[in-house]
Every structure is written in structure tokens, then in C-alpha cells.
Design an enzyme around this catalytic site. Structure first.
Site: not given
Ligand code: GLN
Length: 212
Positions: A85, A178, A180
Site C-alpha cells: 500500500c 494489505h 498482513e
Molecule cells: N492512502 C495512503 C497514501 O496515500 C496509503 C494507504 C495505505 O497504506 N493503506 O499514502
């Protein structure tokens, strides 16, 4: 060859975000897991996970804690990294011109917060061939999307509309979701197998990455 990861030490960047769950997944798989907050904690790692969180915050803390340059050198030296992410955003070379600190080492074009207000968080089952036949429950939280990849990048997972949400470039791995949080350790196992391959290649004669 699966199962024995006890010789691998994996760092989990623990500046902000969902790092504890990654540490738990790595330990369940038998690897040594170490939280990383200072440059000295990068010494001797076989691989590193950059967790989800807020990429602007993690990037700023990487600068403040003097981790950005040492990490760039380690990636250049071949350290395997798995970004989830926000970690995907930090590894991408192109995030559409936004001004925030990045490692910027993977040939990806990534759009932050790509799923809009209505769909900030969602779950879906993905077919990920590298992980086997069983679908993978993927949890997306204000997730980025991978809009384009370079020639050396292999897409690993896509949404039904074709959007790439996981990819690999050599020993660099990213997922927009994610793993995890889903209790399914196959993605972490896949990363550990990539780390072990890189580790075995080093053991065959290449010098281990050292932080200058
Ligand atoms: N929206 C976050 C970003 O732009 C990422 C979100 C996440 O890691 N769950 O950094």
C-alpha cells in the site's frame, strides 16, 4: 522448497503504519523479524518490508531519521523489498508529480488514493497465479492503483477491470492491498522465497550489501 526461513532476517520499517502485523506474519513463517527505525537497524538484513500507512508521513520520517539514502543504497545493491500500500507508493518511480520523498526505485506509475471516496476501503478475492489456485482475500484501505509498469515489471494481480494491484521487479515486490491483515500468509511466503533466492545468490560469491 518451502518452509525453512529461519536463516533470513527481515526488517520491517516501523516509523508509522501497519508494521506489527507484518512482524507477526514473518514470525509465523519462521523468519527472524526486526523493526527498523534507525540506520544501524538496516545492518545485516536479507530483506525489508515497507508497510501501509501514510506515504507522506513515512517518507518524511525516512528523511528525518536519515534512512532514505541508506535505503536507496541498499536497494541499488539488490536488497529485496516488499512494499504494501503506502510502501508501493514509496517504491514507485512515478506518482504523478506529487512532491513527497520516495525511494523511487521501481518502474511503476502509481496513483495515490485511486479508488475514490465511495470506495476508500474494500475487500475482494483475487486470483494470483504465483500464489496458487486458492483466491487471495485482498483488503484495500485508501489504496493506490498501479496505472502502468515498465518492461521489467511483472504484474502479479489485477482487479476485474484490469487494474494492476500487485507486481514484481526482480526482488522488489509490491501490493496495493494489505496481506498482513487477511490472515493468509501466502504473499509473505512468496516474498520470503524471493529473499531466499537472492540470499543464496549472494552466498555464491557476491559481497553482502554494506551500508557506507
Ligand atoms: N492512502 C495512503 C497514501 O496515500 C496509503 C494507504 C495505505 O497504506 N493503506 O499514502
Amino acid at each position: 522448497m518451502t518452509g525453512d526461513f529461519a536463516t533470513l532476517t527481515i526488517g520491517v520499517l516501523a516509523l508509522q503504519g501497519a508494521f506489527a502485523e507484518h512482524v507477526a506474519a514473518l514470525r509465523r513463517l519462521g523468519a527472524e523479524a526486526r523493526e527498523v527505525r534507525r540506520p544501524a537497524e538496516l545492518e545485516g538484513l536479507d530483506g525489508l518490508i515497507i508497510p501501509g500507512g501514510e506515504s507522506t508521513a513515512i517518507g518524511k520520517l525516512l528523511v528525518d531519521f536519515d534512512l532514505l539514502e541508506p535505503l536507496r543504497r541498499l536497494v541499488a545493491g539488490g536488497l529485496p523489498i516488499y512494499g504494501t500500500c503506502a510502501g508501493t507508493i514509496l517504491l514507485a518511480r512515478d506518482i504523478g508529480g506529487l512532491d513527497q520523498p520516495l525511494l523511487g526505485t521501481m518502474d511503476l506509475q502509481v496513483e495515490r488514493n485511486a479508488f475514490g471516496r465511495q470506495l476508500q476501503s474494500f475487500e475482494t478475492d483475487l486470483q494470483i497465479h504465483s500464489l496458487g489456485d486458492e483466491p487471495f482475500r485482498a483488503i484495500f484501505i485508501r489504496a493506490p492503483a498501479i496505472r502502468a509498469v515498465g518492461a521489467g515489471v511483472e504484474p502479479l494481480a489485477r482487479l476485474d477491470d484490469g487494474t494492476i494491484v500487485a507486481a514484481r521487479q526482480g526482488s522488489l515486490l509490491v501490493s496495493c492491498f494489505h496481506p498482513e491483515l487477511s490472515g493468509d500468509d501466502r504473499f509473505h511466503r512468496y516474498f520470503l522465497e524471493a529473499v531466499r533466492t537472492a540470499h543464496d545468490e549472494h552466498a555464491k560469491g557476491e559481497p553482502t550489501a554494506v551500508i557506507a
